[in-house]
Design an enzyme around this catalytic site. Structure first.
Site, PDB file in Angstrom:
ATOM      1  N   LYS A  37       0.838  -1.193   0.000  1.00 14.64           N
ATOM      2  CA  LYS A  37       0.000   0.000   0.000  1.00 14.64           C
ATOM      3  C   LYS A  37       0.882   1.255   0.000  1.00 14.64           C
ATOM      4  CE  LYS A  37      -0.730  -0.083   5.018  1.00 14.64           C
ATOM      5  NZ  LYS A  37      -1.396   0.874   5.875  1.00 14.64           N
ATOM      6  N   ARG A 135      -8.943   1.156  16.182  1.00 17.57           N
ATOM      7  CA  ARG A 135      -8.933   1.720  14.842  1.00 17.57           C
ATOM      8  C   ARG A 135     -10.042   0.975  14.103  1.00 17.57           C
ATOM      9  NH1 ARG A 135      -3.437   2.164  11.163  1.00 17.57           N
ATOM     10  NH2 ARG A 135      -3.928   0.021  10.609  1.00 17.57           N
ATOM     11  N   TYR A 273      13.980  31.995   1.394  1.00 20.12           N
ATOM     12  CA  TYR A 273      12.804  32.638   1.995  1.00 20.12           C
ATOM     13  C   TYR A 273      12.997  32.872   3.491  1.00 20.12           C
ATOM     14  CZ  TYR A 273      10.072  31.396  -2.183  1.00 20.12           C
ATOM     15  OH  TYR A 273       9.588  31.275  -3.443  1.00 20.12           O
ATOM     16  N   MET A 321       9.404  25.110  -2.445  1.00 20.92           N
ATOM     17  CA  MET A 321       8.467  24.176  -3.084  1.00 20.92           C
ATOM     18  C   MET A 321       9.191  23.257  -4.078  1.00 20.92           C
ATOM     19  SD  MET A 321       5.030  25.174  -5.170  1.00 20.92           S
ATOM     20  CE  MET A 321       4.346  26.149  -3.853  1.00 20.92           C
TER      21      MET A 321
HETATM   22  C1  LIG Z   1      -3.388  -3.138   8.497  1.00 21.92           C
HETATM   23  C2  LIG Z   1      -1.905  -3.091   8.340  1.00 21.92           C
HETATM   24  N1  LIG Z   1      -1.227  -4.237   8.241  1.00 21.92           N
HETATM   25  C3  LIG Z   1       0.121  -4.256   8.115  1.00 21.92           C
HETATM   26  C4  LIG Z   1       0.855  -3.089   8.082  1.00 21.92           C
HETATM   27  C5  LIG Z   1       2.338  -3.160   7.969  1.00 21.92           C
HETATM   28  O1  LIG Z   1       2.980  -2.623   9.107  1.00 21.92           O
HETATM   29  P1  LIG Z   1       4.554  -2.470   9.127  1.00 21.92           P
HETATM   30  O2  LIG Z   1       4.891  -1.522   8.043  1.00 21.92           O
HETATM   31  O3  LIG Z   1       4.841  -1.913  10.471  1.00 21.92           O
HETATM   32  O4  LIG Z   1       5.108  -3.808   8.899  1.00 21.92           O
HETATM   33  C6  LIG Z   1       0.179  -1.871   8.197  1.00 21.92           C
HETATM   34  C7  LIG Z   1       0.950  -0.617   8.191  1.00 21.92           C
HETATM   35  O5  LIG Z   1       0.527   0.459   8.378  1.00 21.92           O
HETATM   36  C8  LIG Z   1      -1.230  -1.872   8.335  1.00 21.92           C
HETATM   37  O6  LIG Z   1      -1.915  -0.735   8.458  1.00 21.92           O
END
Ligand SMILES: Cc1ncc(COP(=O)(O)O)c(C=O)c1O
Length: 380
Positions: A37, A135, A273, A321
């Site tokens: 992701k 969460r 800046y 930027m």
């Molecule tokens: C649902 C979920 N699983 C696994 C991971 C992987 O975690 P890590 O990068 O600490 O291994 C994340 C990371 O944010 C996550 O949100």
């Protein structure tokens, strides 16, 4: 193709070596599910996915169906598992993409069931159990209701129970995380008693995978460490204290740019800046064509250094930027076009994502995921 002046080089060999390390750690039976992701933690979604697939990963974790669709279109053949939100309205797409996914409400289960009707498919669902992160997910009573509800749905298979740790990597005191693991295991056992004896367990992130074999269960969702970074110093300390055979992680990302201009700024003048830096001597300044738009955090103004010709060049003035100014007074012969390392090695020196995180007041996770998607990722 127009040449880009800042880019990331991603070592496929490093990504693959990290997967091999995790395979060694979890064994052949546990599903190794690296998390791609957030643009492959900034390493490039498709690039990382392909490297992990070639290295023998079993599953790829994505955040949402959009990421799944990108991988699908790129021809990545590994099973995809969605760990973020899928809406009931997206159930048809989920079925079409053939993903497994996290769920925690009956509306989504019903929608998946309806979408799968007639397709001969059963969507594999990981029920998200709340164990203390507060969460995503539901408590055990609600999870039990969902299992009972799903028993009447032919298009949905509750394949696993999942949870996510709140506090493995931020501490060397793992009492809270161990309590989460215990709560999870009790929940898994209780849900297996609902007529699902083969229900799988899915709990471990990188830190838990590294530290606790008893957390591996049936699938590990390794994120940051698949890219060769430690989740934190605390995890490194904990691992060093508990492992005789330490894990070898290889950072896969280098972030580079090239010098745009070199000039001498006389003593007593200001740079950038807000005039936050004033030269105390005649100073050779190199202007770099990279800035906070690209993900080079403005918090690094007057704080970070980059590597030019293997030597450190301090950031002077504010990060703009699209530009940064660095002091190359002590680096002989710097000229426009010279390669500059923002993260990575040059000569016998290195800038790590962890160092950048320290300068920017954040964590390595944010440093690499924040490198803009417009910065090209080049496999090396
Ligand atoms: C649902 C979920 N699983 C696994 C991971 C992987 O975690 P890590 O990068 O600490 O291994 C994340 C990371 O944010 C996550 O949100």
């Amino acid at each position: 193709m127009v040449q880009r002046l800042t880019w990331c080089e991603i070592s496929r060999g490093a990504l693959q070596a990290n997967i091999a390390e995790f395979r060694r750690l979890v064994g052949p039976a546990c599903l190794l599910a690296p998390t791609v992701k957030a643009n492959g933690y900034g390493h490039g979604l498709v690039l990382a996915a392909r490297a992990f697939a070639e290295a023998g990963a079993d599953v790829l974790c994505v955040n949402d169906l959009w990421e799944a669709s990108v991988l699908h279109e790129a021809g990545v053949a590994l099973p995809l598992h969605v760990v973020g939100r899928v809406t009931p309205e997206q159930a048809g797409e989920a079925v079409g993409l053939g993903v497994s996914l996290v769920a925690y409400d009956s509306d989504l289960l019903d929608a998946l069931d309806a979408a799968a009707a007639g397709s001969g498919r059963r969507v594999r669902v990981h029920l998200k159990l709340e164990t203390g992160t507060n969460r995503q997910g539901v408590g055990l009573d609600e999870a039990r209701q969902l299992v009972r509800h799903a028993a009447g749905l032919s298009g949905v298979a509750i394949a696993a129970v999942a949870t996510h740790f709140a506090d493995v990597e931020d501490t060397t005191d793992h009492a809270y995380a161990r309590q989460q693991l215990a709560t999870f295991k009790a929940g898994l056992a209780a849900l297996r008693d609902e007529g699902l004896p083969d229900l799988k367990g899915d709990i471990a992130n990188s830190a838990a995978t590294i530290l606790w074999p008893e957390a591996h269960l049936d699938m590990v969702r390794v994120g940051i460490s698949a890219y060769g970074m430690w989740p934190s110093n605390e995890t490194l300390v904990s691992a060093t204290l508990t492992h005789r055979d330490r894990l070898l992680l290889r950072p896969a990302l280098a972030w580079k740019t090239q010098v745009a201009q070199v000039k001498t700024v006389p003593a007593g003048e200001y740079i950038g800046y807000g005039r936050t830096h004033r030269t105390t001597h005649d100073t050779r300044i190199a202007v770099l064509p990279v800035g906070y738009y690209d993900g080079y955090d403005r918090g690094m103004s007057n704080a970070a250094y980059v590597l030019v010709r293997g030597m450190r060049a301090q950031v002077r003035g504010r990060v703009c930027m699209n530009m940064v100014m660095v002091d190359v007074s002590d680096v002989p012969g710097v000229a426009a076009g010279d390669e500059v390392v923002l993260i990575g090695r040059s000569g016998d020196d290195a800038v790590t994502a962890e160092q950048v995180a320290m300068w920017a007041g954040t964590i390595n996770y944010e440093v690499t995921t924040r490198i803009a998607e417009s910065v090209p990722r080049v496999a090396v």
